[in-house]
Design a protein around this motif. Sequence first.
Motif, PDB file in Angstrom:
ATOM      1  N   ASN A 128     -64.615  52.732 -62.846  1.00  0.00           N
ATOM      2  CA  ASN A 128     -64.090  51.706 -61.940  1.00  0.00           C
ATOM      3  C   ASN A 128     -64.948  50.444 -61.910  1.00  0.00           C
ATOM      4  O   ASN A 128     -64.473  49.364 -61.565  1.00  0.00           O
ATOM      5  CB  ASN A 128     -63.930  52.273 -60.528  1.00  0.00           C
ATOM      6  N   LYS A 177     -64.217  76.090 -49.190  1.00  0.00           N
ATOM      7  CA  LYS A 177     -63.152  75.824 -48.213  1.00  0.00           C
ATOM      8  C   LYS A 177     -61.810  76.056 -48.897  1.00  0.00           C
ATOM      9  O   LYS A 177     -61.720  76.020 -50.136  1.00  0.00           O
ATOM     10  CB  LYS A 177     -63.240  74.372 -47.744  1.00  0.00           C
ATOM     11  N   ARG A 217     -61.049  63.399 -63.084  1.00  0.00           N
ATOM     12  CA  ARG A 217     -60.999  62.098 -63.767  1.00  0.00           C
ATOM     13  C   ARG A 217     -61.568  62.215 -65.178  1.00  0.00           C
ATOM     14  O   ARG A 217     -61.076  61.616 -66.109  1.00  0.00           O
ATOM     15  CB  ARG A 217     -61.791  61.041 -62.991  1.00  0.00           C
ATOM     16  N   GLN A 245     -61.548  56.923 -52.383  1.00  0.00           N
ATOM     17  CA  GLN A 245     -62.403  58.112 -52.499  1.00  0.00           C
ATOM     18  C   GLN A 245     -63.609  58.069 -51.559  1.00  0.00           C
ATOM     19  O   GLN A 245     -64.408  59.004 -51.542  1.00  0.00           O
ATOM     20  CB  GLN A 245     -62.924  58.250 -53.941  1.00  0.00           C
ATOM     21  N   ARG A 265     -65.994  58.555 -62.380  1.00  0.00           N
ATOM     22  CA  ARG A 265     -64.944  57.672 -61.863  1.00  0.00           C
ATOM     23  C   ARG A 265     -65.522  56.299 -61.488  1.00  0.00           C
ATOM     24  O   ARG A 265     -64.965  55.260 -61.840  1.00  0.00           O
ATOM     25  CB  ARG A 265     -64.289  58.312 -60.631  1.00  0.00           C
ATOM     26  N   GLU A 306     -57.097  60.767 -47.605  1.00  0.00           N
ATOM     27  CA  GLU A 306     -56.535  61.928 -46.911  1.00  0.00           C
ATOM     28  C   GLU A 306     -56.173  61.621 -45.454  1.00  0.00           C
ATOM     29  O   GLU A 306     -55.505  62.423 -44.812  1.00  0.00           O
ATOM     30  CB  GLU A 306     -57.543  63.071 -46.924  1.00  0.00           C
ATOM     31  N   ASP A 323     -58.957  52.133 -55.932  1.00  0.00           N
ATOM     32  CA  ASP A 323     -59.123  53.553 -56.279  1.00  0.00           C
ATOM     33  C   ASP A 323     -60.442  54.087 -55.735  1.00  0.00           C
ATOM     34  O   ASP A 323     -60.503  55.169 -55.134  1.00  0.00           O
ATOM     35  CB  ASP A 323     -59.078  53.686 -57.813  1.00  0.00           C
ATOM     36  N   GLU A 324     -61.497  53.313 -55.930  1.00  0.00           N
ATOM     37  CA  GLU A 324     -62.810  53.755 -55.467  1.00  0.00           C
ATOM     38  C   GLU A 324     -62.857  53.809 -53.942  1.00  0.00           C
ATOM     39  O   GLU A 324     -63.440  54.721 -53.353  1.00  0.00           O
ATOM     40  CB  GLU A 324     -63.868  52.766 -55.998  1.00  0.00           C
ATOM     41  N   GLU A 382     -66.120  66.467 -39.796  1.00  0.00           N
ATOM     42  CA  GLU A 382     -65.715  66.974 -41.095  1.00  0.00           C
ATOM     43  C   GLU A 382     -65.700  65.842 -42.121  1.00  0.00           C
ATOM     44  O   GLU A 382     -65.237  64.738 -41.820  1.00  0.00           O
ATOM     45  CB  GLU A 382     -64.310  67.567 -40.983  1.00  0.00           C
ATOM     46  N   ILE A 383     -66.219  66.126 -43.311  1.00  0.00           N
ATOM     47  CA  ILE A 383     -66.219  65.090 -44.353  1.00  0.00           C
ATOM     48  C   ILE A 383     -64.819  65.013 -44.961  1.00  0.00           C
ATOM     49  O   ILE A 383     -64.263  65.999 -45.421  1.00  0.00           O
ATOM     50  CB  ILE A 383     -67.254  65.418 -45.456  1.00  0.00           C
ATOM     51  N   ARG A 384     -64.240  63.815 -44.904  1.00  0.00           N
ATOM     52  CA  ARG A 384     -62.910  63.588 -45.488  1.00  0.00           C
ATOM     53  C   ARG A 384     -62.969  62.353 -46.368  1.00  0.00           C
ATOM     54  O   ARG A 384     -63.808  61.480 -46.166  1.00  0.00           O
ATOM     55  CB  ARG A 384     -61.870  63.330 -44.373  1.00  0.00           C
ATOM     56  N   ARG A 385     -62.062  62.287 -47.310  1.00  0.00           N
ATOM     57  CA  ARG A 385     -61.961  61.053 -48.086  1.00  0.00           C
ATOM     58  C   ARG A 385     -60.871  60.177 -47.472  1.00  0.00           C
ATOM     59  O   ARG A 385     -59.894  60.703 -46.919  1.00  0.00           O
ATOM     60  CB  ARG A 385     -61.681  61.361 -49.548  1.00  0.00           C
ATOM     61  N   PHE A 441     -65.366  48.796 -51.973  1.00  0.00           N
ATOM     62  CA  PHE A 441     -65.530  50.202 -52.326  1.00  0.00           C
ATOM     63  C   PHE A 441     -65.483  51.132 -51.114  1.00  0.00           C
ATOM     64  O   PHE A 441     -65.896  52.273 -51.198  1.00  0.00           O
ATOM     65  CB  PHE A 441     -66.820  50.387 -53.119  1.00  0.00           C
ATOM     66  N   GLU A 449     -66.011  58.641 -48.683  1.00  0.00           N
ATOM     67  CA  GLU A 449     -66.075  59.766 -47.743  1.00  0.00           C
ATOM     68  C   GLU A 449     -66.476  59.278 -46.352  1.00  0.00           C
ATOM     69  O   GLU A 449     -67.346  58.427 -46.211  1.00  0.00           O
ATOM     70  CB  GLU A 449     -67.062  60.811 -48.249  1.00  0.00           C
ATOM     71  N   TYR A 463     -65.354  68.167 -52.928  1.00  0.00           N
ATOM     72  CA  TYR A 463     -64.546  67.190 -53.671  1.00  0.00           C
ATOM     73  C   TYR A 463     -64.892  67.119 -55.162  1.00  0.00           C
ATOM     74  O   TYR A 463     -64.302  66.336 -55.889  1.00  0.00           O
ATOM     75  CB  TYR A 463     -64.710  65.795 -53.064  1.00  0.00           C
TER      76      TYR A 463
END
Lengths: 278, 341
Positions: free
Chosen positions: A269, A156, A204, B213, A265, B227, B209-210, B221-224, B181, B215, A197
């Motif tokens: 974490n 992509k 990281r 991320q 990561r 985003e 942070d985790e 559509e796969i997004r985090r 998480f 998903e 991704y």
Amino acid sequence: MGETFQLSFTVFCPECKEDYNYRVFIDREKYGLLQEAEGITSFFFDHGSHFLEVSLNGKGNVMEVKAVPWVQAPEGVSVWRRNSPYFPVPNSSVDTLFVNRRKRVYCDVNWRDDALSFLPLAESGRNAKYLVDGKEYWVLAHGSNAVIIKRCELWKDDVFNRLSALMKEFRGGDVTMDPAFQRIFLSVLEASADDAYIALDAARLMSDLGKTVAINLDLITLSPVPFGGELVELLSSVEYETLVDFLVLSANGMRELIKLLKSYRLLKNLNLIKIIEE
Amino acid sequence: MKLKLYHKTKEGLGRLWSAEELANITYTSYLTLIMEKIGLLSFLETPKGFEDIEEFIGEVRRRDLLRNLLEVSVSGGVLQRNEGKFRVSWDGVERLKSLKNQIDSFEDGDVVYRAAETYLPKTALEVLRGAEKDRSSPEISLTYYWHDKSSIFRLGREMLLMLGGGRRLKGKTVLDVGCRFGAEPSLILEHLGYDCRLIAADFYPQVVDECMQKEVNKDGEIRRLFELENISFVTLDPYLREPFPLDDSSVDVVYTFQVLQWYSSAHRLIEEFSRVLKRKGILLVGIPLKEREEVTAQDVFYALAGGYRGFTVKEFKDMLKEAGFTRIQIFRLSFVKAKKR
């Protein structure tokens, strides 16, 4: 004209079987490069059928002399030297050219085309996309390092930015010579079609190259998922305290390395991997 | 609404146990497992006094907690006490195992059980010996990570959302305190069709942070999460020396699931919930409450895992009222809804 420095030395060319006296004048900037941490720089002298590569240390002493076959550079491009990696580089299906502009070196073990004709793409030192003969090539640059990649159709568009982010996290010296960088980068390229991704996750770990980590293997081993199987084997195969680079180089093939890149990561974490020395 | 919740509970648990029954079986099972793993049950094959047990564990500094562990194990039938000496009742252990097997949800909740089995015995020993633990310790983090994977916890989160009005929360600003998480924010977003402004907050930067991320599948559509435009992330001070980095009266809903029992300063958190909520804003809390004041297996479990303890219904209601909440509803001693005055 700015300040110049003169270096004189006598070297024996193994190809011509003769001694040569050379005197080179270098400006402040190049002299500065010679004084850098690595302390080695090379000069190239045209001997007709070959060129002589002379490596000097920071004090101006000759450290190495090599006769190297001449490669005709395309117009507008200064002489580039090909580097072979010290460490086996995994085979990747993605054409990848590792470049260091300052040292004028490249590594093309994963490049199936003519490397020299693509090197000018890296000259600008900027991230860019190029179309060459209808194929898309991506240049990812950071500092004097660059990677030229032939885009895989399944990627992509976002992958470009994520690979740029990955590139920026590399704080080592030369991507043409760094086996950990190459292994990470090639594995990420291989996995990017299935996992858009992976480059972000790998960034990281990339930023931790050169650091020492402590691994809480007891707790990791007790977790059947998501750290099971190969990853546990990999983490068990290294010392309790290890350099992150060594962890990368210990991975048995891309599959195992990709698992590490995906989990690193989270392992940090969860405090299962901790940086103990920057 | 209550009927819906009743059915949802029944659907998730197979048969409707009372909340107290369920908590007792669950947490006594966890504690029995911990005692088994640290060798205490085998040690108690022959009757032992408190001092012998203390010596067996070694360097005990939380004598109160050890006493409570033994007391609730006696109440749960796992230990017997005779003339001040404790002895394991293997029949009691078997009975408990059989009850545990009858709770269908354990099939799904097994990940939580496994986490307790795997990570917590060592933590429990350390806590008894005086160690301070918080949710950032690897063992507790891992336990929480398991919670994110557990369908029984998912069911709990769904029920709490339902109690808050479910899809009627669309378009609102929701503050999720203890986002962990990412399972919680993704569930809230999915339930509300991504139509809300979500603030995901936790007390540890590595957890936030985790979470960022995590998903999600948005429009195929796969997004985090980081985003998405309608979600922001904040890290809260775990010791609550600092207020939440949010303005007064800035959110419509505060959602917090299985968090407050970890903090002795729960009342401070509730005050902060009240401060950031708008007038008539909704507070949704998932928390194990109890009717009576006696120490329960659940209290001991949380304390051994480095947390605080459960609250009684009265105690919790009082805290809410004091912080300016009204119209307090409690469902199955686990789910609380309140409105800010």
